[in-house]
Design a protein around this motif. Structure first.
Motif, PDB file in Angstrom:
ATOM      1  N   LEU A 108      52.027  18.216 -29.503  1.00 34.68           N
ATOM      2  CA  LEU A 108      53.454  18.265 -29.205  1.00 34.68           C
ATOM      3  C   LEU A 108      54.119  16.982 -29.704  1.00 34.68           C
ATOM      4  CD1 LEU A 108      53.479  19.557 -25.496  1.00 34.68           C
ATOM      5  CD2 LEU A 108      53.534  20.892 -27.598  1.00 34.68           C
ATOM      6  N   PHE A 109      55.442  16.979 -29.683  1.00 30.86           N
ATOM      7  CA  PHE A 109      56.227  15.788 -30.043  1.00 30.86           C
ATOM      8  C   PHE A 109      55.807  15.229 -31.393  1.00 30.86           C
ATOM      9  CE2 PHE A 109      55.589  15.709 -25.328  1.00 30.86           C
ATOM     10  CZ  PHE A 109      56.852  16.184 -24.988  1.00 30.86           C
ATOM     11  N   SER A 110      55.555  16.116 -32.336  1.00 29.02           N
ATOM     12  CA  SER A 110      55.078  15.717 -33.653  1.00 29.02           C
ATOM     13  C   SER A 110      55.689  16.637 -34.701  1.00 29.02           C
ATOM     14  CB  SER A 110      53.549  15.785 -33.703  1.00 29.02           C
ATOM     15  OG  SER A 110      53.074  15.282 -34.933  1.00 29.02           O
ATOM     16  N   TYR A 111      55.950  16.092 -35.892  1.00 23.76           N
ATOM     17  CA  TYR A 111      56.725  16.838 -36.869  1.00 23.76           C
ATOM     18  C   TYR A 111      56.027  18.095 -37.372  1.00 23.76           C
ATOM     19  CZ  TYR A 111      59.512  18.145 -40.848  1.00 23.76           C
ATOM     20  OH  TYR A 111      60.290  18.870 -41.716  1.00 23.76           O
ATOM     21  N   VAL A 129      50.449  27.346 -29.419  1.00 20.91           N
ATOM     22  CA  VAL A 129      50.595  25.888 -29.348  1.00 20.91           C
ATOM     23  C   VAL A 129      49.488  25.322 -28.465  1.00 20.91           C
ATOM     24  CG1 VAL A 129      52.073  23.952 -28.709  1.00 20.91           C
ATOM     25  CG2 VAL A 129      53.103  26.063 -29.585  1.00 20.91           C
ATOM     26  N   ARG A 130      48.854  24.260 -28.950  1.00 21.41           N
ATOM     27  CA  ARG A 130      47.889  23.502 -28.140  1.00 21.41           C
ATOM     28  C   ARG A 130      48.592  22.238 -27.673  1.00 21.41           C
ATOM     29  NH1 ARG A 130      42.700  25.337 -28.856  1.00 21.41           N
ATOM     30  NH2 ARG A 130      42.605  27.013 -30.391  1.00 21.41           N
ATOM     31  N   LYS A 146      62.536   9.271 -24.895  1.00 21.74           N
ATOM     32  CA  LYS A 146      62.400   9.956 -26.181  1.00 21.74           C
ATOM     33  C   LYS A 146      61.837  11.357 -25.989  1.00 21.74           C
ATOM     34  CE  LYS A 146      61.695   5.837 -29.069  1.00 21.74           C
ATOM     35  NZ  LYS A 146      60.755   5.129 -29.966  1.00 21.74           N
ATOM     36  N   LYS A 147      60.826  11.483 -25.135  1.00 22.64           N
ATOM     37  CA  LYS A 147      60.218  12.795 -24.917  1.00 22.64           C
ATOM     38  C   LYS A 147      61.167  13.735 -24.182  1.00 22.64           C
ATOM     39  CE  LYS A 147      55.391  11.354 -25.186  1.00 22.64           C
ATOM     40  NZ  LYS A 147      54.111  11.160 -24.494  1.00 22.64           N
ATOM     41  N   ILE A 154      64.242  20.395 -28.674  1.00 24.17           N
ATOM     42  CA  ILE A 154      63.298  21.116 -29.538  1.00 24.17           C
ATOM     43  C   ILE A 154      62.112  21.724 -28.790  1.00 24.17           C
ATOM     44  CG2 ILE A 154      61.713  20.860 -31.496  1.00 24.17           C
ATOM     45  CD1 ILE A 154      63.479  18.541 -32.469  1.00 24.17           C
ATOM     46  N   GLU A 155      61.352  20.880 -28.065  1.00 24.34           N
ATOM     47  CA  GLU A 155      60.005  21.269 -27.667  1.00 24.34           C
ATOM     48  C   GLU A 155      59.961  22.407 -26.660  1.00 24.34           C
ATOM     49  OE1 GLU A 155      57.194  21.256 -29.295  1.00 24.34           O
ATOM     50  OE2 GLU A 155      56.941  19.077 -29.200  1.00 24.34           O
TER      51      GLU A 155
END
Length: 404
Positions: A108-111, A129-130, A146-147, A154-155
Motif C-alpha cells: 500500500l501507499f506505493s506508486y 491487494v496485499r 501523509k497516510k 486514493i487508497e
C-alpha cells in the motif's frame, strides 16, 4: 489463466515483500499458472543491473531453477522510500494490463500498485491487494498525516474496489475491516522453503565468525530498521553480559547506512564489540548456514504483518524469541515452538537467558517449530489454495464473496 503480480521493487533493501512475490509466482508457475511480475529496477544506492522494458527470466535463489518471468521498468529518481514513481511502469500498465485475467498487487501507499489498480479499473480487469502489514496501528502511526491524506484521496477507493484483499493472518483481516474496507478478504499465510540440510553449518558458522564451540549463537535476521528494535536487543544483551551470560549475536541484514552505523556505535558503547558480528546482507547458501548454524533466533519487532524471517527460522528448527506485535506470535505460542514475550528488557532478557542456558529446551522448541512450519507454511500448499480464488475472480470479473 494469466496472473500479473505488481510490486514496487524486488530489491533486498525492501525487506520481505520481494521474496513473497518471487516465491509465490514460482510456486504458481510450478502448478501450471501463467504468472509473472511487473516492477521497477529500484535498488539502493544504485538501480538493479537488469534488462529493462522486456520480459526476463530473473533468478533469485541459490538454485538456477529459482527463476520467474519479470518485467523490469525504470523508476524515476529520487525514490521516496517505497513510493518509487515510474512513468515507464505507468505506460507499460496501460498497454499490457488488459492481457491479464487478474492482477495481484503487493503493498500500500506505493506508486506501482496504486497505478496498476487505477488502470485495472479503467480496463475492467479485476485485481487483488496485499496490504503487507501496512494497516497495523503501528504502521499507520508512521508518517500519519501523509497516510491519512493518501488514504482519503486514493487508497480506500483502491481497496474497496478490489476483488479481494489478501491477508496473512486473521488479525490482519480484522485490521482491514477496522480500516473501513468492505471488499472480501482471503486469509492465507506466507510460505517458506526448507533449505537442504547442512550438518556442518554449526562448525562452519563458528569458524567463519571465530566463535568458540561452547558459546550460544543468537541470530537477528531482518532488514535493519528501528521497527525491528535491534537497539532493544543490544540493550538486553548488555544486561545479560553484566550477569556473566555467554553469547554471540549475529546481526544479519542491511538498512540505511546512517542507521547501520548508529547500531555499530551502540554496540561499541555498550561494550559488546566482542559479542556481536554484523554480517551485512545474507542470501542463498550463506543465509541457510546462518539459520541452520545458530542456536536461537530473536526478533523483538514492534509490528510484523506475518514475520517471514520467523517462519524461516522455524522451518530450520531454530527456536524463536519474538514479541506479540509479530502477527504469527499466537501461532508460535500455540505450537509451543518458541517464546513470546513483551518488548522490554526484562522479559526479553529472561527468555534469551532461558534458551542460551538450556540446549534441551532449544531442541524441543526447534523440533516443534520445524514440524509446525512444514505443515502450515508450504508455498506449494498456499499457491494451491490461492488458485481457486483467482479462478473465481477471473470468471466473475467483479467482486465475489470470498471471505475465507
Amino acid at each position: 489463466m494469466k496472473i500479473l503480480h505488481v510490486i514496487p521493487g524486488l530489491s533486498p533493501a525492501l525487506g520481505g515483500p520481494p521474496q513473497v512475490a518471487l516465491n509465490l509466482v514460482k510456486s504458481l508457475r510450478d502448478l501450471g499458472v501463467d504468472a509473472e511480475i511487473a516492477t521497477t529496477n529500484f535498488d539502493h544506492p544504485h538501480p538493479l543491473d537488469v534488462p529493462l522494458n522486456q520480459r526476463v527470466d530473473y533468478t533469485f535463489g541459490s538454485d538456477s531453477s529459482d527463476s520467474v518471468p519479470v518485467w523490469f521498468l525504470p523508476f524515476n529518481p529520487p525514490a521516496l522510500k517505497e513510493f518509487i514513481f515510474s512513468k515507464a511502469l505507468t505506460d507499460w500498465c496501460w498497454k499490457h494490463i488488459p492481457n491479464y485475467n487478474v492482477l495481484d498487487n503487493h503493498y500500500l501507499f506505493s506508486y506501482a500498485p496504486t497505478c496498476a489498480a487505477a488502470i485495472a479499473r479503467w480496463h475492467r480487469t479485476p485485481y487483488t491487494v496485499r496490504v503487507m502489514g501496512q494497516l497495523t496501528p503501528w504502521a499507520l502511526a508512521q508518517s500519519r498525516l501523509k497516510k491519512q491524506l493518501y488514504s482519503t484521496l486514493i487508497e480506500r477507493h483502491n481497496l474497496n474496489a478490489a476483488a479481494a484483499i489478501h491477508c496473512t493472518t486473521h488479525q490482519e483481516a480484522a485490521e482491514v475491516r477496522h480500516f473501513g474496507i468492505k471488499a472480501p478478504t482471503v486469509t492465507l499465510p506466507l510460505g517458506v522453503h526448507a533449505p537442504a540440510p547442512n550438518p556442518e553449518a554449526r562448525s562452519q558458522l563458528r569458524a567463519q565468525y571465530q566463535i568458540s564451540t561452547d558459546t550460544p549463537v543468537i541470530l537477528f535476521l531482518s532488514r535493519l530498521h528501528y521497527k525491528k528494535r535491534p537497539e532493544l536487543l543490544l540493550q538486553t544483551l548488555h544486561q545479560l553480559k553484566q550477569q556473566n551470560y555467554q553469547f554471540h549475536l549475529l546481526i544479519a541484514g542491511t538498512g540505511e547506512p546512517d542507521y547501520v552505523q548508529q547500531l555499530k556505535q551502540s554496540t561499541a558503547s555498550l561494550g559488546l564489540t566482542d559479542n556481536v558480528s554484523f554480517t551485512g546482507l545474507v542470501l542463498g547458501a550463506e543465509k541457510d548456514r546462518l539459520l541452520q548454524g545458530s542456536d536461537l533466533f530473536v526478533l523483538p519487532s514492534y509490528s510484523e504483518n506475518f514475520g517471514i524471517a520467523v517462519a524461516e527460522a522455524l522451518i530450520c528448527g531454530l527456536p524463536v524469541v519474538i514479541t506479540p506485535g509479530i502477527q504469527i506470535a499466537s501461532d508460535v505460542a500455540t505450537a509451543e515452538a518458541g517464546l513470546v514475550v513483551e518488548g522490554a528488557e526484562k522479559p526479553l532478557g529472561e527468555a534469551i537467558a532461558q534458551l542460551i542456558t538450556s540446549p534441551k529446551l532449544r531442541q524441543e522448541l526447534g523440533e516443534r517449530g520445524r514440524d509446525f512450519a512444514k505443515s502450515q507454511y508450504s508455498w506449494c500448499t498456499i499457491a494451491q489454495n490461492l488458485i481457486p480464488a483467482y479462478e473465481t475472480i477471473a470468471k466473475q470479473k467483479r467482486r465475489p464473496c470470498l471471505d475465507i
